[in-house]
Design a protein around this motif. Structure first.
Motif, PDB file in Angstrom:
ATOM      1  N   HIS A  51      46.839  37.359  51.031  1.00 37.90           N
ATOM      2  CA  HIS A  51      45.763  36.804  50.220  1.00 37.90           C
ATOM      3  C   HIS A  51      44.709  37.844  49.857  1.00 37.90           C
ATOM      4  CE1 HIS A  51      47.479  32.917  50.447  1.00 37.90           C
ATOM      5  NE2 HIS A  51      47.210  32.715  51.709  1.00 37.90           N
ATOM      6  N   THR A  76      43.900  42.591  44.493  1.00 36.68           N
ATOM      7  CA  THR A  76      45.320  42.902  44.305  1.00 36.68           C
ATOM      8  C   THR A  76      45.494  44.082  43.363  1.00 36.68           C
ATOM      9  OG1 THR A  76      46.116  40.658  44.750  1.00 36.68           O
ATOM     10  CG2 THR A  76      47.488  42.038  43.344  1.00 36.68           C
ATOM     11  N   ASP A  77      44.792  44.062  42.234  1.00 35.86           N
ATOM     12  CA  ASP A  77      44.925  45.137  41.251  1.00 35.86           C
ATOM     13  C   ASP A  77      44.417  46.467  41.806  1.00 35.86           C
ATOM     14  OD1 ASP A  77      45.789  43.411  38.943  1.00 35.86           O
ATOM     15  OD2 ASP A  77      43.856  42.479  39.363  1.00 35.86           O
ATOM     16  N   THR A  92      49.181  37.381  46.495  1.00 37.31           N
ATOM     17  CA  THR A  92      48.083  37.287  45.536  1.00 37.31           C
ATOM     18  C   THR A  92      47.396  35.930  45.674  1.00 37.31           C
ATOM     19  OG1 THR A  92      49.457  36.345  43.778  1.00 37.31           O
ATOM     20  CG2 THR A  92      49.392  38.744  43.955  1.00 37.31           C
ATOM     21  N   CYS A  93      46.133  35.881  45.328  1.00 36.25           N
ATOM     22  CA  CYS A  93      45.425  34.601  45.373  1.00 36.25           C
ATOM     23  C   CYS A  93      44.148  34.687  44.565  1.00 36.25           C
ATOM     24  CB  CYS A  93      45.121  34.183  46.809  1.00 36.25           C
ATOM     25  SG  CYS A  93      43.714  35.020  47.557  1.00 36.25           S
ATOM     26  N   HIS A 148      43.107  33.716  41.616  1.00 35.47           N
ATOM     27  CA  HIS A 148      43.242  34.305  40.284  1.00 35.47           C
ATOM     28  C   HIS A 148      42.013  34.036  39.420  1.00 35.47           C
ATOM     29  CE1 HIS A 148      47.370  34.153  41.803  1.00 35.47           C
ATOM     30  NE2 HIS A 148      47.694  35.055  40.899  1.00 35.47           N
ATOM     31  N   CYS A 203      39.900  37.107  39.041  1.00 38.42           N
ATOM     32  CA  CYS A 203      40.417  38.311  38.368  1.00 38.42           C
ATOM     33  C   CYS A 203      39.471  38.723  37.246  1.00 38.42           C
ATOM     34  CB  CYS A 203      41.807  38.053  37.802  1.00 38.42           C
ATOM     35  SG  CYS A 203      43.086  37.877  39.050  1.00 38.42           S
ATOM     36  N   LYS A 226      48.539  31.389  36.402  1.00 36.01           N
ATOM     37  CA  LYS A 226      48.743  32.235  37.575  1.00 36.01           C
ATOM     38  C   LYS A 226      50.048  33.026  37.437  1.00 36.01           C
ATOM     39  CE  LYS A 226      47.979  30.186  41.603  1.00 36.01           C
ATOM     40  NZ  LYS A 226      46.911  30.980  42.247  1.00 36.01           N
ATOM     41  N   ASP A 241      50.418  37.209  37.288  1.00 35.90           N
ATOM     42  CA  ASP A 241      51.239  37.950  38.252  1.00 35.90           C
ATOM     43  C   ASP A 241      52.441  38.611  37.584  1.00 35.90           C
ATOM     44  OD1 ASP A 241      49.626  37.542  40.421  1.00 35.90           O
ATOM     45  OD2 ASP A 241      50.698  35.793  41.168  1.00 35.90           O
ATOM     46  N   ARG A 265      51.424  42.038  36.570  1.00 36.73           N
ATOM     47  CA  ARG A 265      51.416  42.968  37.702  1.00 36.73           C
ATOM     48  C   ARG A 265      52.853  43.401  38.025  1.00 36.73           C
ATOM     49  NH1 ARG A 265      47.186  38.964  40.836  1.00 36.73           N
ATOM     50  NH2 ARG A 265      45.269  40.080  40.305  1.00 36.73           N
TER      51      ARG A 265
END
Length: 463
Positions: A281, A287-288, A320-321, A323, A326, A412, A416, A419
């Motif tokens: 998470h 994440t990026d 990932t979580c 969003h 982002c 979502k 992803d 990515r």
């Protein structure tokens, strides 16, 4: 008889249905946290936005803020490089205004524009190729049974089944992907502290957004890793560090730093070391920034830097979580979004719509969706005013909860997928899977990738 209520802060906590348990300040009915603030202007502390200070006290506060020493120490570290993983572009998505900007991206649209965006999202999602479609992959490896055995002995370790299932499935997918050794049943009933793993070349592990470090705890107990680096910007109590340090021959290091500012190649303990990157998470842009931290893009500018990198990525598994957090500035694959015919404003709108997927009761088939995630009371009142004046608000109200949830999940998936495509374009074997059922967690996307063939299973083939 002593009135216990009079010895407590009189601030009512509606979510807990009780009064605050802290003691009140002298000559006050409230504790320090809930005493009514003065009418003077309060601003965020520039050293640590988690707390605020009166503007006229700012200069004095900066000389004694607890975060000052940490910031000064961090700035002297060779691995600290401000904004190295922040991404390109002007920082227009500051946290203080991002939510407001994304909300405007939705409710400033006309009804035809909003309906066109929904149609476009559905069309893009339907056109996702087999290489970007998300498959179910709930994997509980045999090796993780050892952790349940330890729990019968060491009751001091926290144990919540839903978190253990998520952690175990992350490791199971790493094992399935050839990035961790497959353990037999005989290994699964032996405490990993007593195992001789000298014959197994398990790479070092870097856990991003490590929190208390219990994903790494499970990995260390079940697979016998020898080197661990925990990356976390906050300070936590009840960390797994003490337990991890008791494992023989395990080298543990914790870096208190924002991923945005971490130059992983400058970490001395990782010099010349292959590693796996993991994270359970990693909220929104984390994440990026983690992907950018681990992987230098293969461009003419930095190809030489890639070849000279002092540590190198073997593989990664990132859940990932969040969003809805982002941000365009940080998003790793802006070209993917633009090539889909979407704009920066459409991206902002999509991130806002992702909240429709997770603000729900996922234990049932009926979703109760709140399209205003993590907002203050004033912000929600502002949204209500906007909705009452917006034709888009009428369209949203006329959508069923399930329809909104489906659109949220589509957004979502698209985010992803970008990515995933970024990793594939750099030559990594990669995929996105749903690593746990939504009943365990609706935030169930796992981005997994590796360089070349699997370390422990050459038969693994992922396009």
């Amino acid at each position: 008889m002593v009135d216990l209520k009079s010895e407590r802060c009189q601030f009512w906590l509606p979510k807990k249905n009780r009064l605050c348990a802290n003691a009140p300040l002298p000559n006050s009915s409230f504790c320090g946290n809930h005493t009514q603030r003065s009418n003077h202007q309060w601003i965020q502390c520039p050293l640590d936005p988690s707390h605020s200070v009166l503007q006229h006290n700012l200069e004095n506060h900066l000389t004694r803020c607890p975060s000052l020493k940490q910031a000064q120490s961090l700035s002297l570290q060779p691995y600290y490089q401000k904004g190295i993983n922040a991404g390109g572009g002007i920082d227009e998505d500051h946290t203080a205004t991002a939510s407001h900007m994304k909300r405007r991206a939705i409710y400033n649209k006309t009804v035809p524009e909003f309906c066109d965006l929904i149609r476009k999202i559905k069309s893009i999602h339907a056109s996702l190729s087999d290489n970007t479609r998300i498959q179910d992959s709930f994997k509980i490896p045999q090796a993780c049974a050892v952790w349940s055995t330890r729990r019968q002995i060491d009751r001091k370790l926290p144990f919540q089944e839903k978190h253990v299932l998520q952690q175990a499935s992350i490791l199971g997918n790493l094992e399935e992907f050839g990035l961790l050794p497959k353990s037999g049943v005989e290994d699964a009933v032996i405490d990993a502290r007593t195992l001789d793993r000298s014959d197994v070349d398990v790479p070092a592990v870097v856990e991003f957004g490590a929190g208390r470090g219990y994903l790494t705890q499970l990995l260390a107990d079940c697979y016998g890793i020898k080197k661990v680096l925990l990356v976390e910007r906050k300070s936590y109590k009840l960390k797994a560090d003490r337990s991890l340090r008791q494992i023989e021959n395990l080298l543990l290091e914790r870096l208190r730093i924002d991923i945005e500012d971490l130059n992983l190649n400058a970490v001395e303990s990782l010099q010349g070391v292959p590693y796996l990157a993991i994270g359970k998470h990693l909220c929104g842009p984390a994440t990026d920034m983690t992907l950018k931290c681990c992987i230098l893009e293969q461009s003419a500018q930095n190809h030489a830097d890639q070849l000279k990198a002092s540590c190198f990525l073997r593989g990664l598994a990132i859940a990932t979580c969040c969003h809805h957090l982002c941000q365009w500035k940080h998003y790793i694959n802006k070209n993917y979004i633009l090539n889909l015919g979407l704009t920066k404003e459409d991206f902002h709108a999509m991130t806002w719509l992702t909240s429709w997927a997770v603000d729900a009761d996922h234990g049932s088939d009926i979703f109760v969706v709140d399209s205003s995630p993590n907002l203050s009371l004033n912000e929600k009142e502002e949204i209500g005013a906007e909705l009452s004046q917006s034709g888009v608000g009428d369209v949203v109200r006329n959508m069923s909860a399930v329809e909104r949830a489906v659109v949220g999940f589509m957004c979502k998936d698209i985010i992803d997928a970008g990515r995933l495509m970024w990793l594939k374009e750099l030559g990594l074997h990669s995929q996105v899977v749903k690593y746990v059922p939504p009943g365990i967690s609706p935030e169930n996307h796992l981005l997994i990738a590796r360089q070349g063939n699997g370390l422990y299973d050459d038969s693994v083939a992922v396009k």
